[in-house]
Design a protein around this motif. Sequence first.
Motif, PDB file in Angstrom:
ATOM      1  N   SER A 205       0.837  -1.200   0.000  1.00 23.70           N
ATOM      2  CA  SER A 205       0.000   0.000   0.000  1.00 23.70           C
ATOM      3  C   SER A 205       0.878   1.258   0.000  1.00 23.70           C
ATOM      4  O   SER A 205       0.489   2.287  -0.548  1.00 23.70           O
ATOM      5  CB  SER A 205      -0.997  -0.008   1.162  1.00 23.70           C
ATOM      6  OG  SER A 205      -0.335  -0.125   2.386  1.00 23.70           O
ATOM      7  N   THR A 206       2.076   1.154   0.589  1.00 24.99           N
ATOM      8  CA  THR A 206       3.027   2.265   0.492  1.00 24.99           C
ATOM      9  C   THR A 206       3.506   2.413  -0.949  1.00 24.99           C
ATOM     10  O   THR A 206       3.572   3.516  -1.495  1.00 24.99           O
ATOM     11  CB  THR A 206       4.230   2.029   1.432  1.00 24.99           C
ATOM     12  OG1 THR A 206       3.743   1.877   2.761  1.00 24.99           O
ATOM     13  CG2 THR A 206       5.213   3.187   1.366  1.00 24.99           C
ATOM     14  N   TYR A 207       3.818   1.274  -1.570  1.00 22.59           N
ATOM     15  CA  TYR A 207       4.315   1.313  -2.951  1.00 22.59           C
ATOM     16  C   TYR A 207       3.284   1.966  -3.875  1.00 22.59           C
ATOM     17  O   TYR A 207       3.620   2.819  -4.695  1.00 22.59           O
ATOM     18  CB  TYR A 207       4.630  -0.105  -3.437  1.00 22.59           C
ATOM     19  CG  TYR A 207       5.034  -0.169  -4.887  1.00 22.59           C
ATOM     20  CD1 TYR A 207       6.320   0.182  -5.282  1.00 22.59           C
ATOM     21  CD2 TYR A 207       4.125  -0.551  -5.873  1.00 22.59           C
ATOM     22  CE1 TYR A 207       6.699   0.149  -6.610  1.00 22.59           C
ATOM     23  CE2 TYR A 207       4.500  -0.586  -7.212  1.00 22.59           C
ATOM     24  CZ  TYR A 207       5.779  -0.236  -7.579  1.00 22.59           C
ATOM     25  OH  TYR A 207       6.133  -0.266  -8.900  1.00 22.59           O
ATOM     26  N   TRP A 208       2.013   1.567  -3.739  1.00 24.06           N
ATOM     27  CA  TRP A 208       0.980   2.107  -4.635  1.00 24.06           C
ATOM     28  C   TRP A 208       0.371   3.414  -4.120  1.00 24.06           C
ATOM     29  O   TRP A 208      -0.480   4.007  -4.782  1.00 24.06           O
ATOM     30  CB  TRP A 208      -0.109   1.053  -4.888  1.00 24.06           C
ATOM     31  CG  TRP A 208       0.258   0.087  -5.979  1.00 24.06           C
ATOM     32  CD1 TRP A 208       0.627   0.411  -7.261  1.00 24.06           C
ATOM     33  CD2 TRP A 208       0.282  -1.348  -5.918  1.00 24.06           C
ATOM     34  NE1 TRP A 208       0.877  -0.742  -7.984  1.00 24.06           N
ATOM     35  CE2 TRP A 208       0.672  -1.822  -7.192  1.00 24.06           C
ATOM     36  CE3 TRP A 208       0.007  -2.280  -4.899  1.00 24.06           C
ATOM     37  CZ2 TRP A 208       0.801  -3.185  -7.484  1.00 24.06           C
ATOM     38  CZ3 TRP A 208       0.145  -3.631  -5.195  1.00 24.06           C
ATOM     39  CH2 TRP A 208       0.537  -4.072  -6.477  1.00 24.06           C
ATOM     40  N   GLY A 209       0.785   3.814  -2.911  1.00 22.55           N
ATOM     41  CA  GLY A 209       0.352   5.108  -2.401  1.00 22.55           C
ATOM     42  C   GLY A 209      -1.118   5.195  -2.036  1.00 22.55           C
ATOM     43  O   GLY A 209      -1.693   6.280  -2.024  1.00 22.55           O
ATOM     44  N   GLN A 210      -1.743   4.056  -1.769  1.00 20.60           N
ATOM     45  CA  GLN A 210      -3.156   4.036  -1.379  1.00 20.60           C
ATOM     46  C   GLN A 210      -3.325   3.158  -0.143  1.00 20.60           C
ATOM     47  O   GLN A 210      -3.037   1.962  -0.212  1.00 20.60           O
ATOM     48  CB  GLN A 210      -4.016   3.438  -2.505  1.00 20.60           C
ATOM     49  CG  GLN A 210      -4.150   4.320  -3.724  1.00 20.60           C
ATOM     50  CD  GLN A 210      -5.003   5.538  -3.459  1.00 20.60           C
ATOM     51  OE1 GLN A 210      -5.928   5.481  -2.643  1.00 20.60           O
ATOM     52  NE2 GLN A 210      -4.688   6.636  -4.100  1.00 20.60           N
ATOM     53  N   PRO A 211      -3.773   3.747   0.979  1.00 20.10           N
ATOM     54  CA  PRO A 211      -4.008   2.908   2.154  1.00 20.10           C
ATOM     55  C   PRO A 211      -5.100   1.867   1.882  1.00 20.10           C
ATOM     56  O   PRO A 211      -5.953   2.070   1.023  1.00 20.10           O
ATOM     57  CB  PRO A 211      -4.465   3.907   3.218  1.00 20.10           C
ATOM     58  CG  PRO A 211      -4.928   5.098   2.465  1.00 20.10           C
ATOM     59  CD  PRO A 211      -4.157   5.132   1.174  1.00 20.10           C
ATOM     60  N   ASN A 212      -5.032   0.778   2.605  1.00 24.97           N
ATOM     61  CA  ASN A 212      -6.074  -0.235   2.448  1.00 24.97           C
ATOM     62  C   ASN A 212      -7.401   0.312   2.958  1.00 24.97           C
ATOM     63  O   ASN A 212      -7.478   0.889   4.033  1.00 24.97           O
ATOM     64  CB  ASN A 212      -5.691  -1.492   3.223  1.00 24.97           C
ATOM     65  CG  ASN A 212      -6.663  -2.619   2.982  1.00 24.97           C
ATOM     66  OD1 ASN A 212      -7.009  -2.907   1.847  1.00 24.97           O
ATOM     67  ND2 ASN A 212      -7.118  -3.241   4.056  1.00 24.97           N
ATOM     68  N   ARG A 213      -8.467   0.136   2.174  1.00 30.88           N
ATOM     69  CA  ARG A 213      -9.753   0.761   2.510  1.00 30.88           C
ATOM     70  C   ARG A 213     -10.604  -0.066   3.434  1.00 30.88           C
ATOM     71  O   ARG A 213     -11.399   0.452   4.198  1.00 30.88           O
ATOM     72  CB  ARG A 213     -10.577   0.968   1.247  1.00 30.88           C
ATOM     73  CG  ARG A 213     -10.000   1.931   0.276  1.00 30.88           C
ATOM     74  CD  ARG A 213     -10.933   2.018  -0.901  1.00 30.88           C
ATOM     75  NE  ARG A 213     -10.425   2.955  -1.882  1.00 30.88           N
ATOM     76  CZ  ARG A 213     -11.192   3.483  -2.838  1.00 30.88           C
ATOM     77  NH1 ARG A 213     -12.472   3.164  -2.905  1.00 30.88           N
ATOM     78  NH2 ARG A 213     -10.678   4.318  -3.696  1.00 30.88           N
ATOM     79  N   LYS A 214     -10.544  -1.365   3.279  1.00 31.74           N
ATOM     80  CA  LYS A 214     -11.471  -2.186   4.047  1.00 31.74           C
ATOM     81  C   LYS A 214     -10.861  -3.544   4.340  1.00 31.74           C
ATOM     82  O   LYS A 214      -9.876  -3.951   3.700  1.00 31.74           O
ATOM     83  CB  LYS A 214     -12.803  -2.329   3.311  1.00 31.74           C
ATOM     84  CG  LYS A 214     -12.689  -2.906   1.913  1.00 31.74           C
ATOM     85  CD  LYS A 214     -14.041  -3.273   1.350  1.00 31.74           C
ATOM     86  CE  LYS A 214     -14.791  -2.063   0.808  1.00 31.74           C
ATOM     87  NZ  LYS A 214     -15.939  -2.450  -0.031  1.00 31.74           N
ATOM     88  N   THR A 215     -11.468  -4.202   5.309  1.00 28.98           N
ATOM     89  CA  THR A 215     -10.983  -5.514   5.722  1.00 28.98           C
ATOM     90  C   THR A 215     -10.857  -6.453   4.525  1.00 28.98           C
ATOM     91  O   THR A 215     -11.706  -6.468   3.643  1.00 28.98           O
ATOM     92  CB  THR A 215     -11.972  -6.118   6.735  1.00 28.98           C
ATOM     93  OG1 THR A 215     -11.992  -5.252   7.881  1.00 28.98           O
ATOM     94  CG2 THR A 215     -11.543  -7.512   7.169  1.00 28.98           C
ATOM     95  N   ILE A 216      -9.780  -7.210   4.503  1.00 27.06           N
ATOM     96  CA  ILE A 216      -9.593  -8.235   3.470  1.00 27.06           C
ATOM     97  C   ILE A 216      -9.966  -9.581   4.088  1.00 27.06           C
ATOM     98  O   ILE A 216      -9.369 -10.012   5.072  1.00 27.06           O
ATOM     99  CB  ILE A 216      -8.144  -8.233   2.953  1.00 27.06           C
ATOM    100  CG1 ILE A 216      -7.842  -6.894   2.264  1.00 27.06           C
ATOM    101  CG2 ILE A 216      -7.908  -9.412   2.005  1.00 27.06           C
ATOM    102  CD1 ILE A 216      -6.410  -6.722   1.806  1.00 27.06           C
ATOM    103  N   GLU A 217     -10.999 -10.173   3.505  1.00 23.40           N
ATOM    104  CA  GLU A 217     -11.541 -11.419   4.049  1.00 23.40           C
ATOM    105  C   GLU A 217     -10.927 -12.608   3.318  1.00 23.40           C
ATOM    106  O   GLU A 217     -10.960 -12.671   2.081  1.00 23.40           O
ATOM    107  CB  GLU A 217     -13.064 -11.421   3.884  1.00 23.40           C
ATOM    108  CG  GLU A 217     -13.729 -12.629   4.514  1.00 23.40           C
ATOM    109  CD  GLU A 217     -15.252 -12.558   4.413  1.00 23.40           C
ATOM    110  OE1 GLU A 217     -15.783 -11.544   3.899  1.00 23.40           O
ATOM    111  OE2 GLU A 217     -15.895 -13.542   4.834  1.00 23.40           O
ATOM    112  N   CYS A 218     -10.389 -13.549   4.097  1.00 23.62           N
ATOM    113  CA  CYS A 218      -9.676 -14.682   3.492  1.00 23.62           C
ATOM    114  C   CYS A 218     -10.086 -15.993   4.144  1.00 23.62           C
ATOM    115  O   CYS A 218     -10.101 -16.096   5.379  1.00 23.62           O
ATOM    116  CB  CYS A 218      -8.168 -14.560   3.701  1.00 23.62           C
ATOM    117  SG  CYS A 218      -7.415 -13.008   3.241  1.00 23.62           S
ATOM    118  N   TYR A 219     -10.398 -16.969   3.352  1.00 22.85           N
ATOM    119  CA  TYR A 219     -10.465 -18.348   3.816  1.00 22.85           C
ATOM    120  C   TYR A 219      -9.081 -18.967   3.600  1.00 22.85           C
ATOM    121  O   TYR A 219      -8.604 -19.014   2.462  1.00 22.85           O
ATOM    122  CB  TYR A 219     -11.511 -19.144   3.034  1.00 22.85           C
ATOM    123  CG  TYR A 219     -12.934 -18.755   3.348  1.00 22.85           C
ATOM    124  CD1 TYR A 219     -13.671 -19.464   4.289  1.00 22.85           C
ATOM    125  CD2 TYR A 219     -13.537 -17.664   2.708  1.00 22.85           C
ATOM    126  CE1 TYR A 219     -14.981 -19.103   4.583  1.00 22.85           C
ATOM    127  CE2 TYR A 219     -14.839 -17.293   3.008  1.00 22.85           C
ATOM    128  CZ  TYR A 219     -15.553 -18.011   3.945  1.00 22.85           C
ATOM    129  OH  TYR A 219     -16.843 -17.650   4.237  1.00 22.85           O
TER     130      TYR A 219
END
Length: 432
Positions: A82-96
């Motif tokens: 997210s630092t590299y792309w300059g955009q903070p993560n917006r929402k929870t990432i849901e993973c199984y």
Amino acid sequence: MTMRMNPVRRFAVIAGLMMCVAVASSPDGMAQRTKATDDQTQPASVAPRDVRSRNFLLHTDLNDNDAQDLLERLETMLRLISTYWGQPNRKTIECYVVKDLKNWSPNAFEPVGLASLQNKVGVTRTNVRVLGNQFDANSIVYAYANRGTPQHEAVHAYCGQTFGRTGPLWYSEGMAEMGNYWKEGDASVNCSKGVVRYIHSSSPKTLNAIVNSDEVTGDSWQNYAWRWALCHLLANNPNYRQRFRPLGLAMLTGQRASFNGTYGSMAEEISFEYLFFLEHFDIGYRADLVFWDWKTKSSEPRSSRKITCSIQSKAGWQASRCRVKAGTKYEYSAAGKWQVDESAELVDADGAEDGNGRLLGAIFDRGEYKLGEPFELGAYGTFTAESDGDLVLRCRDDWHRINDGNAGKMSVQIKLEGSGDPLPDPRDNVRG
Ligand SMILES: [Zn+2]
């Protein structure tokens, strides 16, 4: 009134599924173990439950140690990308994240997730709803708990939820692999040994085949390896890296941008450096230190005029500024001291007894983008050029060990043999 557009038509790129087999199937993907998995006090898997960190929600049967270890690695990776792309993560990432399917009810997953888990790979499904010029994207990751697969899929989920797109296949999969391998503040190659072995034992896939093909996602871990190699090179090589991040962001944000548009005029240079990278890279290789000098111009030494250059031990082939002609004999003299690792002795350009530290030459045909066979030079002597081209020079060392304490440089002089005064032998001073 809000319009709900058909996501498949509007966002064909990401409404599809991103099947990912890269890490899960690579030969030693299973062999790398974490601290946590070596802990024998916990069962490998437990009943599925939810575990959380700041940005991730895992539904997983990994034991507590492994689940925490994975969350930490995911958070670190997310911070880096997210630092590299300059955009903070917006929402929870849901993973199984599934260690053993036997722990789960088959109804726990949607069919596409179940299918990829049965194949011990990963998939990320992203749905995008468009509202005017806004979008709302939700991604779900299904990942078999191989080291690397959850991280790879999480890169897709971050891109999907943040940008509503993941970019063209070569970029999407190449960058997902990069995210998986990323180490903070470390530009060295850090892929699996299996990827190194595979690439070194294969005939190289061309740039065009990677960037402009109709390949589909989830094709094979081998194809992922080529895409990773290209992204790694473009992201690190100083000749191309400044353009790479803006190109990626433009592709992720739906602007008109493409590899050909950005790099078309440099395609031959990139192709040459890409093939060079494939041939010489290994774990530890530094694409930010080993790169081609396309700018320095060469000229032919005439009559008694000397050509001088400075050659570093902490770099790859470097321009000598000297253009040579086949069959012509030249004198050279290299003054200075250098070393090829932290504990190595300082040596002159004749190098150490094991051959490392010796000054090497090669002739580069700029028109054909062809590099001739390297030949040994040293501190002082003559050589006869075998072909026409630009003379390039380097300090002999393993290509992936240029960053282990290499230091020092040589001041090199080159002239036509037998015209004017002979060059000084730099060893005379030392030997006194
Ligand atoms: Zn992928």
